[in-house]
Design a protein around this motif. Structure first.
Motif, short mmCIF file in Angstrom:
data_model
loop_
_atom_site.label_atom_id
_atom_site.label_comp_id
_atom_site.label_asym_id
_atom_site.label_seq_id
_atom_site.Cartn_x
_atom_site.Cartn_y
_atom_site.Cartn_z
N LEU A 101 34.72 34.14 43.37
CA LEU A 101 34.67 35.12 44.46
C LEU A 101 33.23 35.48 44.74
CD1 LEU A 101 37.58 37.49 43.33
CD2 LEU A 101 37.72 35.55 44.91
N TRP A 102 32.83 35.44 46.00
CA TRP A 102 31.45 35.74 46.39
C TRP A 102 31.24 37.25 46.32
CZ3 TRP A 102 27.16 33.30 46.42
CH2 TRP A 102 26.06 33.72 47.17
N ALA A 103 30.57 37.70 45.27
CA ALA A 103 30.44 39.13 45.00
C ALA A 103 29.75 39.93 46.10
CB ALA A 103 29.73 39.33 43.66
N PRO A 104 28.70 39.40 46.75
CA PRO A 104 28.05 40.20 47.80
C PRO A 104 29.00 40.64 48.91
CG PRO A 104 26.62 38.41 47.15
CD PRO A 104 27.94 38.17 46.46
N ALA A 105 30.06 39.86 49.18
CA ALA A 105 31.01 40.23 50.23
C ALA A 105 32.29 40.83 49.68
CB ALA A 105 31.35 39.01 51.08
N LEU A 106 32.67 40.45 48.45
CA LEU A 106 33.98 40.83 47.93
C LEU A 106 33.93 41.80 46.75
CD1 LEU A 106 35.63 37.29 48.04
CD2 LEU A 106 36.15 39.23 49.53
N GLY A 107 32.74 42.01 46.21
CA GLY A 107 32.62 42.80 44.99
C GLY A 107 33.14 44.22 45.10
N ASN A 108 33.11 44.80 46.30
CA ASN A 108 33.56 46.18 46.48
C ASN A 108 34.98 46.29 47.02
OD1 ASN A 108 31.11 47.31 45.57
ND2 ASN A 108 30.18 47.07 47.60
N GLN A 109 35.65 45.16 47.24
CA GLN A 109 37.01 45.21 47.75
C GLN A 109 38.00 45.32 46.59
OE1 GLN A 109 38.26 42.59 50.86
NE2 GLN A 109 36.18 42.25 51.63
N ARG A 110 38.90 46.29 46.69
CA ARG A 110 39.83 46.56 45.58
C ARG A 110 40.68 45.35 45.23
NH1 ARG A 110 43.27 51.99 45.62
NH2 ARG A 110 41.14 52.74 45.33
N TRP A 111 41.20 44.66 46.27
CA TRP A 111 42.08 43.53 45.97
C TRP A 111 41.31 42.45 45.21
CZ3 TRP A 111 41.47 38.44 46.92
CH2 TRP A 111 40.56 38.05 47.89
N ALA A 112 40.02 42.25 45.59
CA ALA A 112 39.22 41.22 44.93
C ALA A 112 38.90 41.62 43.50
CB ALA A 112 37.93 40.99 45.72
N GLN A 113 38.64 42.90 43.26
CA GLN A 113 38.40 43.37 41.90
C GLN A 113 39.62 43.14 41.02
OE1 GLN A 113 37.39 47.45 42.66
NE2 GLN A 113 35.30 47.00 43.31
N GLU A 114 40.81 43.42 41.58
CA GLU A 114 42.04 43.19 40.82
C GLU A 114 42.29 41.70 40.62
OE1 GLU A 114 44.98 45.18 43.12
OE2 GLU A 114 44.34 47.21 42.49
N PHE A 115 42.00 40.91 41.66
CA PHE A 115 42.19 39.46 41.58
C PHE A 115 41.30 38.87 40.50
CE2 PHE A 115 42.03 35.07 43.18
CZ PHE A 115 43.37 34.86 43.50
N ALA A 116 40.08 39.42 40.37
CA ALA A 116 39.10 38.89 39.41
C ALA A 116 39.49 39.17 37.97
CB ALA A 116 37.72 39.46 39.71
N ARG A 117 40.46 40.05 37.76
CA ARG A 117 40.90 40.34 36.39
C ARG A 117 41.81 39.25 35.84
NH1 ARG A 117 41.86 45.79 38.67
NH2 ARG A 117 39.99 47.05 38.24
N GLN A 118 42.25 38.37 36.71
CA GLN A 118 43.09 37.26 36.25
C GLN A 118 42.24 36.21 35.53
OE1 GLN A 118 46.27 36.01 39.19
NE2 GLN A 118 44.83 37.00 40.60
N GLY A 119 42.89 35.47 34.68
CA GLY A 119 42.20 34.37 34.06
C GLY A 119 41.83 33.31 35.08
N ASN A 120 40.73 32.62 34.85
CA ASN A 120 40.26 31.54 35.72
C ASN A 120 39.69 32.04 37.05
OD1 ASN A 120 39.90 28.89 35.02
ND2 ASN A 120 41.70 28.12 36.09
N VAL A 121 39.35 33.34 37.13
CA VAL A 121 38.73 33.91 38.33
C VAL A 121 37.43 34.59 37.92
CG1 VAL A 121 38.95 35.48 40.30
CG2 VAL A 121 40.97 34.30 39.40
N SER A 122 36.35 34.34 38.67
CA SER A 122 35.06 34.93 38.35
C SER A 122 34.36 35.37 39.64
CB SER A 122 34.15 33.93 37.63
OG SER A 122 34.77 33.41 36.48
N MET A 123 33.52 36.40 39.52
CA MET A 123 32.63 36.80 40.60
C MET A 123 31.32 36.04 40.44
SD MET A 123 33.67 39.33 42.74
CE MET A 123 35.00 40.56 42.85
N VAL A 124 30.74 35.62 41.55
CA VAL A 124 29.44 34.94 41.53
C VAL A 124 28.54 35.59 42.58
CG1 VAL A 124 30.25 32.72 40.64
CG2 VAL A 124 30.30 33.17 43.11
N ASN A 125 27.23 35.52 42.33
CA ASN A 125 26.26 36.18 43.20
C ASN A 125 25.27 35.23 43.85
OD1 ASN A 125 26.49 39.35 42.85
ND2 ASN A 125 26.86 38.44 40.83
N SER A 126 25.30 33.95 43.46
CA SER A 126 24.29 33.03 43.99
C SER A 126 24.79 31.60 43.93
CB SER A 126 23.00 33.14 43.16
OG SER A 126 23.21 32.64 41.84
N GLY A 127 24.13 30.76 44.72
CA GLY A 127 24.45 29.34 44.67
C GLY A 127 24.17 28.75 43.31
#
Length: 303
Positions: free
Chosen positions: A258-284
């Motif tokens: 998940l592209w953190a600069p756009a999704l890091g503050n969205q609640r659904w994305a924060q919850e989605f990132a708690r699943q296994g095999n999901v990570s937030m990233v900040n750069s290429g």
């Protein structure tokens, strides 16, 4: 140039009478040694696959095979280089072949190579911010420069930016269509599609001349995720097609970034990132490290 055969026409006719999901036809094909054997042999597999084969072979009417023979001829006249790959063919995308929900066949224009196995899906909204568009293009260029193919859906917005970035990075890109291989939609992306063909391919799981519908795009999204080692979600809303692509990726056992600069503050994305095999990233750089393994060897686990 690939020659379409009566077995190809039979396969398309068989897909019309399939009583269940397209993946059932993929499983059935793998019971046979070749497409010709599937279309011509009277032998039946055992169990449920045998019952399905019997149903299909008794349900496909000869006039539909004639119809698809003619339509494939028309397709060849319009697009001389188009190819059709089934799950039995080596040219079928290897990542997709490993997915449980693989479609039985794919039409392709352009080139598909073994190196496309190292691929990432870069997807997002059609309507998004300039920052997200710029980021999608920039990250895709970095990925392409690192030898990672970029897969997306040729839609406006993030998809177009992903393809453009990959081309600017001098790498390969594959566009998965939500309609027949004979079309490019939106029409405004015809020039982009032609450039994709020079450095990659257009592919479609749908019968030729099929229009886009409300259900073809979710099916297309699962092929985008299945064709990649992982999916990078640049932006999405809670109930969007992009999120459905992310969910398809997880169902296929593929990691989601998940592209953190756009999704890091969205609640659904924060919850989605708690699943296994999901990570937030900040750069290429983080995306490339996840795909290839950085200095700490923290490579994503691919299935």
């Amino acid at each position: 140039m690939m020659e379409f055969t009566s077995s190809h026409a039979f396969l398309l006719a068989a897909s019309e009478v399939l009583p269940g999901d397209a993946r059932d036809l993929s499983l059935l094909l793998r019971e046979y040694s070749s497409l010709e054997n599937f279309s011509n042999s009277s032998a039946l597999p055992s169990g449920r696959m045998g019952a399905l084969a019997k149903y299909i072979k008794s349900s496909v009417e000869h006039h539909r095979v004639i119809f698809w023979t003619r339509r494939l001829r028309e397709l060849r006249e319009r697009l001389p280089t188009v190819q059709l790959f089934t799950v039995l063919d080596s040219g079928y995308l290897s990542n997709l072949k490993a997915a449980y929900d693989r479609p039985p066949f794919m039409f392709a224009r352009g080139t598909l190579i073994a190196g496309d196995e190292m691929a990432i899906a870069v997807v997002g909204s059609r309507r998004t911010t300039p920052d997200v568009i710029d980021a999608a293009a920039s990250v895709s260029a970095e990925l392409a420069s690192a030898g990672i193919a970029v897969i997306s859906g040729l839609a406006l917005g993030v998809d177009s930016a992903a393809h453009e970035g990959a081309l600017q990075g001098g790498g390969r890109t594959i566009a998965v269509l939500g309609h027949g291989i004979d079309q490019v939609q939106p029409a405004s992306n015809i020039n982009l599609a032609n450039r994709v063909l020079e450095r990659g391919a257009l592919v479609s799981q749908f019968r030729p001349f099929s229009p886009p519908t409300s259900s073809t795009f979710p099916l297309r999204n699962a092929v985008i995720s299945g064709s990649a080692k992982a999916s990078l979600i640049m932006d999405a809303t809670e109930r969007s097609g992009t999120r459905s692509e992310a969910e398809a990726s997880l169902r296929q056992g593929r990691p989601v970034l998940l592209w953190a600069p756009a999704l890091g503050n969205q609640r659904w994305a924060q919850e989605f990132a708690r699943q296994g095999n999901v990570s937030m990233v900040n750069s290429g750089e983080e995306v490339i490290s996840a795909m290839t393994g950085g200095s700490d060897g923290a490579q994503l686990q691919f299935t």
